[in-house]
Design a protein around this motif. Structure first.
Motif, mmCIF file in Angstrom:
data_model
loop_
_atom_site.group_PDB
_atom_site.id
_atom_site.type_symbol
_atom_site.label_atom_id
_atom_site.label_comp_id
_atom_site.label_asym_id
_atom_site.label_seq_id
_atom_site.Cartn_x
_atom_site.Cartn_y
_atom_site.Cartn_z
ATOM 1 N N GLU A 176 -11.065 0.443 6.496
ATOM 2 C CA GLU A 176 -10.660 1.754 5.998
ATOM 3 C C GLU A 176 -9.927 1.686 4.660
ATOM 4 O O GLU A 176 -10.198 2.492 3.762
ATOM 5 N N SER A 177 -9.014 0.739 4.486
ATOM 6 C CA SER A 177 -8.280 0.673 3.215
ATOM 7 C C SER A 177 -9.201 0.246 2.072
ATOM 8 O O SER A 177 -9.093 0.773 0.965
ATOM 9 N N THR A 178 -10.125 -0.677 2.341
ATOM 10 C CA THR A 178 -11.081 -1.089 1.311
ATOM 11 C C THR A 178 -12.002 0.063 0.968
ATOM 12 O O THR A 178 -12.296 0.311 -0.210
ATOM 13 N N GLN A 230 -11.359 3.280 1.201
ATOM 14 C CA GLN A 230 -10.619 4.279 0.426
ATOM 15 C C GLN A 230 -10.503 3.853 -1.034
ATOM 16 O O GLN A 230 -10.690 4.670 -1.935
ATOM 17 N N ARG A 231 -10.226 2.584 -1.253
ATOM 18 C CA ARG A 231 -10.122 2.075 -2.637
ATOM 19 C C ARG A 231 -11.476 2.147 -3.340
ATOM 20 O O ARG A 231 -11.552 2.531 -4.514
ATOM 21 N N LEU A 232 -12.547 1.794 -2.632
ATOM 22 C CA LEU A 232 -13.891 1.873 -3.202
ATOM 23 C C LEU A 232 -14.238 3.320 -3.572
ATOM 24 O O LEU A 232 -14.750 3.577 -4.668
ATOM 25 N N GLU A 244 -12.134 5.786 -4.184
ATOM 26 C CA GLU A 244 -11.281 6.208 -5.305
ATOM 27 C C GLU A 244 -11.841 5.697 -6.625
ATOM 28 O O GLU A 244 -11.825 6.404 -7.633
ATOM 29 N N ALA A 245 -12.343 4.467 -6.620
ATOM 30 C CA ALA A 245 -12.948 3.917 -7.836
ATOM 31 C C ALA A 245 -14.255 4.643 -8.162
ATOM 32 O O ALA A 245 -14.554 4.917 -9.332
ATOM 33 N N ARG A 257 -14.213 7.922 -10.248
ATOM 34 C CA ARG A 257 -13.724 7.852 -11.631
ATOM 35 C C ARG A 257 -14.926 7.808 -12.578
ATOM 36 O O ARG A 257 -15.331 6.754 -13.037
ATOM 37 N N ASN A 299 -21.402 4.091 -9.142
ATOM 38 C CA ASN A 299 -20.114 3.406 -9.010
ATOM 39 C C ASN A 299 -19.933 2.829 -7.602
ATOM 40 O O ASN A 299 -19.307 1.782 -7.441
ATOM 41 N N GLY A 337 -19.094 -0.958 -7.201
ATOM 42 C CA GLY A 337 -17.887 -1.300 -6.457
ATOM 43 C C GLY A 337 -18.190 -2.168 -5.254
ATOM 44 O O GLY A 337 -17.474 -3.128 -4.968
ATOM 45 N N LEU A 375 -16.921 -6.069 -4.541
ATOM 46 C CA LEU A 375 -16.197 -6.444 -3.320
ATOM 47 C C LEU A 375 -16.945 -7.462 -2.464
ATOM 48 O O LEU A 375 -16.472 -7.846 -1.393
#
Length: 189
Positions: free
Chosen positions: A26-28, A30-32, A34-35, A38, A122, A126, A130
């Motif tokens: 989940e944290s990965t 969310q970061r993906l 968010e990126a 952009r 993206n 991304g 990763l």
């Protein structure tokens, strides 16, 4: 200094049939995401949104799409029926990237669609960064009114892609790429 462009030069898609667990945690994720959002966005319209398909909901979505395909094409061969029925069973996570077009904006529709398309790209970049695998697919479901209704899309929205995400299950060789010399020209007055 490492080659700053290696990420782009090495990026490739992993066929969705070759994607398996684990999905990003989940944290990965969310970061993906968010990126991924952009992106260049003329007029700051944010002409896109994301729909996460995972777990039993992803499988149910795939079953319903298969039923639509078979209903619309009852003459479909058994091999095609099987492909439709399995399409959403491989990658553990699918992100539907939806273009949300603002008809009243001065920003041309094509720029809004490209903005949403950049979100999908993206996600691919991304995922590669990763160490994950990803494939951007459309297929008939991206253009189908019943599929759009199932996703709850408004009349000004449409799918630009279903990005399948997971861990590559095999090593994927790169495909042949076009030669830059065949694509690049120099304009002169």
């Amino acid at each position: 200094m490492p080659d700053a462009l290696s990420l782009l030069l090495e990026r490739h898609s992993t066929p969705s049939r070759q994607l398996g667990e684990p999905a990003p945690d989940e944290s990965t994720l969310q970061r993906l995401l968010e990126a991924a959002i952009r992106v260049p966005d003329h007029g700051k319209l944010v002409p896109f949104r994301l729909i996460r398909l995972h777990g039993e909901a992803k499988l149910a979505f795939g079953r319903r799409l298969a039923a639509i395909a078979i209903r619309n094409h009852p003459e479909m061969s058994e091999a095609k029926r099987e492909k439709e029925q399995l399409r959403y069973t491989f990658a553990p996570l699918v992100i539907a990237v939806v273009a949300c077009l603002h008809a009243d904006s001065k920003v041309p529709e094509i720029e809004q669609k490209l903005c949403a398309g950049n979100v999908a790209y993206n996600l691919l970049l991304g995922a590669h960064a990763l160490g994950l695998g990803a494939q951007w697919l459309t297929g008939w479901a991206a253009y189908d009114a019943d599929a759009a209704a199932m996703l709850g899309l408004a009349t000004h929205e449409h799918v630009v892609g279903f990005v399948h995400l997971g861990t590559p299950q095999i090593e994927i060789p790169d495909r042949d790429r076009p030669a830059l010399a065949d694509l690049l020209s120099t304009w002169t007055p």
